[in-house]
Design an enzyme around this catalytic site. Structure first.
Site, PDB file in Angstrom:
ATOM      1  N   CYS A  10      27.386  -8.423  -2.428  1.00  0.00           N
ATOM      2  CA  CYS A  10      27.298  -9.183  -3.682  1.00  0.00           C
ATOM      3  C   CYS A  10      26.670  -8.271  -4.743  1.00  0.00           C
ATOM      4  O   CYS A  10      26.720  -7.047  -4.614  1.00  0.00           O
ATOM      5  CB  CYS A  10      26.530 -10.494  -3.483  1.00  0.00           C
ATOM      6  SG  CYS A  10      24.798 -10.288  -3.016  1.00  0.00           S
ATOM      7  N   ASN A  13      22.182  -8.383  -3.557  1.00  0.00           N
ATOM      8  CA  ASN A  13      21.843  -8.386  -2.115  1.00  0.00           C
ATOM      9  C   ASN A  13      20.556  -9.156  -1.830  1.00  0.00           C
ATOM     10  O   ASN A  13      19.827  -8.834  -0.887  1.00  0.00           O
ATOM     11  CB  ASN A  13      21.762  -6.951  -1.550  1.00  0.00           C
ATOM     12  CG  ASN A  13      21.720  -6.860  -0.031  1.00  0.00           C
ATOM     13  OD1 ASN A  13      21.152  -5.924   0.527  1.00  0.00           O
ATOM     14  ND2 ASN A  13      22.292  -7.808   0.669  1.00  0.00           N
ATOM     15  N   CYS A  15      20.673 -12.881  -2.678  1.00  0.00           N
ATOM     16  CA  CYS A  15      21.043 -14.305  -2.600  1.00  0.00           C
ATOM     17  C   CYS A  15      22.268 -14.525  -1.712  1.00  0.00           C
ATOM     18  O   CYS A  15      22.160 -15.036  -0.595  1.00  0.00           O
ATOM     19  CB  CYS A  15      21.320 -14.879  -3.994  1.00  0.00           C
ATOM     20  SG  CYS A  15      19.886 -14.860  -5.086  1.00  0.00           S
ATOM     21  N   ARG A  16      23.442 -14.158  -2.204  1.00  0.00           N
ATOM     22  CA  ARG A  16      24.675 -14.535  -1.500  1.00  0.00           C
ATOM     23  C   ARG A  16      24.970 -13.708  -0.253  1.00  0.00           C
ATOM     24  O   ARG A  16      25.282 -14.267   0.805  1.00  0.00           O
ATOM     25  CB  ARG A  16      25.874 -14.443  -2.466  1.00  0.00           C
ATOM     26  CG  ARG A  16      25.839 -15.496  -3.550  1.00  0.00           C
ATOM     27  CD  ARG A  16      26.824 -15.179  -4.645  1.00  0.00           C
ATOM     28  NE  ARG A  16      26.418 -13.977  -5.392  1.00  0.00           N
ATOM     29  CZ  ARG A  16      27.127 -13.382  -6.318  1.00  0.00           C
ATOM     30  NH1 ARG A  16      28.326 -13.861  -6.616  1.00  0.00           N
ATOM     31  NH2 ARG A  16      26.669 -12.324  -6.944  1.00  0.00           N
ATOM     32  N   SER A  17      24.924 -12.368  -0.382  1.00  0.00           N
ATOM     33  CA  SER A  17      25.342 -11.580   0.788  1.00  0.00           C
ATOM     34  C   SER A  17      24.363 -11.680   1.966  1.00  0.00           C
ATOM     35  O   SER A  17      24.828 -11.649   3.116  1.00  0.00           O
ATOM     36  CB  SER A  17      25.641 -10.117   0.414  1.00  0.00           C
ATOM     37  OG  SER A  17      24.528  -9.462  -0.130  1.00  0.00           O
ATOM     38  N   ASP A 125      27.413 -17.148  -8.205  1.00  0.00           N
ATOM     39  CA  ASP A 125      26.059 -16.604  -8.117  1.00  0.00           C
ATOM     40  C   ASP A 125      25.045 -17.737  -8.314  1.00  0.00           C
ATOM     41  O   ASP A 125      25.009 -18.358  -9.384  1.00  0.00           O
ATOM     42  CB  ASP A 125      25.903 -15.553  -9.227  1.00  0.00           C
ATOM     43  CG  ASP A 125      24.608 -14.785  -9.101  1.00  0.00           C
ATOM     44  OD1 ASP A 125      23.745 -15.192  -8.305  1.00  0.00           O
ATOM     45  OD2 ASP A 125      24.468 -13.765  -9.801  1.00  0.00           O
TER      46      ASP A 125
HETATM   47  P1  4NP Z   1      23.155 -12.032  -5.549  1.00  0.00           P
HETATM   48  O1  4NP Z   1      22.399 -12.731  -6.761  1.00  0.00           O
HETATM   49  O2  4NP Z   1      24.158 -11.067  -6.146  1.00  0.00           O
HETATM   50  O3  4NP Z   1      23.835 -13.180  -4.865  1.00  0.00           O
HETATM   51  O4  4NP Z   1      22.102 -11.359  -4.702  1.00  0.00           O
HETATM   52  C1  4NP Z   1      21.777 -11.996  -7.784  1.00  0.00           C
HETATM   53  C2  4NP Z   1      20.482 -11.589  -7.630  1.00  0.00           C
HETATM   54  C3  4NP Z   1      19.853 -10.884  -8.647  1.00  0.00           C
HETATM   55  C4  4NP Z   1      20.546 -10.583  -9.804  1.00  0.00           C
HETATM   56  C5  4NP Z   1      21.851 -10.995  -9.950  1.00  0.00           C
HETATM   57  C6  4NP Z   1      22.469 -11.706  -8.930  1.00  0.00           C
HETATM   58  N1  4NP Z   1      19.916  -9.882 -10.858  1.00  0.00           N
HETATM   59  O5  4NP Z   1      20.537  -9.687 -11.898  1.00  0.00           O
HETATM   60  O6  4NP Z   1      18.773  -9.456 -10.715  1.00  0.00           O
END
Ligand code: 4NP
Length: 156
Positions: A10, A13, A15-17, A125
């Site tokens: 994702c 790294n 939240c989703r992955s 997200d």
């Molecule tokens: P992820 O979510 O891609 O599912 O881990 C996010 C976590 C942090 C950020 C964006 C998406 N960020 O911009 O910091």
């Protein structure tokens, strides 16, 4: 067949992955599938960080402790280390296609392409959302994880 090795990717790294990794680890273990699993982010901002506390809470609700996972950024080497790389959303897939080196051997695809009826869809997200968004993330990644296990079993 060579032991499958699966990387979920994702943006951050955190939240989703990590949730996709946790769901797939659990589904693979339940199915008795011997597989290497990891997750990574296209971005490096959260390198070395534990998953978001809301992702940890969502996994714990399923009885899975992901608090020891640590974020890392995807690398060009991942395209030969893993047999399959799954992007959580279409932007992640675009970024991975740009990073993909010549000689890459990994199959690269969109995670929800594994789920009949959800082909082409992104796992949204949940970072700026609430607990209900993390619950929805869990539902989506666990459905994909089950579908992936079924596919790998069929290939065995
Ligand atoms: P992820 O979510 O891609 O599912 O881990 C996010 C976590 C942090 C950020 C964006 C998406 N960020 O911009 O910091």
């Amino acid at each position: 067949m060579q032991q499958p090795s699966i990387l979920f990717v994702c943006l951050g790294n955190i939240c989703r992955s990590p949730l996709a990794e946790a769901a797939f680890r659990q589904a693979a273990q339940e199915a008795g599938l011997n597989v290497m699993v990891d997750s990574a982010g296209t971005g490096g901002w959260h390198k070395g960080h534990a998953p978001d506390p809301r992702a940890c809470a969502q996994a714990l609700e399923q009885g899975i402790d992901i608090s020891a996972y640590r974020a890392r950024q995807v690398s060009r080497e991942d395209f030969t280390r893993f047999s399959h790389i799954f992007a959580l959303d279409r932007n992640n897939l675009d970024d991975l296609q740009k990073l993909r080196p010549a000689g890459a051997t990994a199959h690269l695809g969109l995670l929800l392409d594994l789920v009949p009826g959800q082909e082409g869809q992104s796992v949204a997200d949940p970072y700026y959302g609430g607990p209900e968004d993390f619950a929805q993330t869990w539902d989506e990644v666990s459905e994909a994880a089950q579908a992936l296990v079924a596919r790998l079993q069929a290939e065995r």
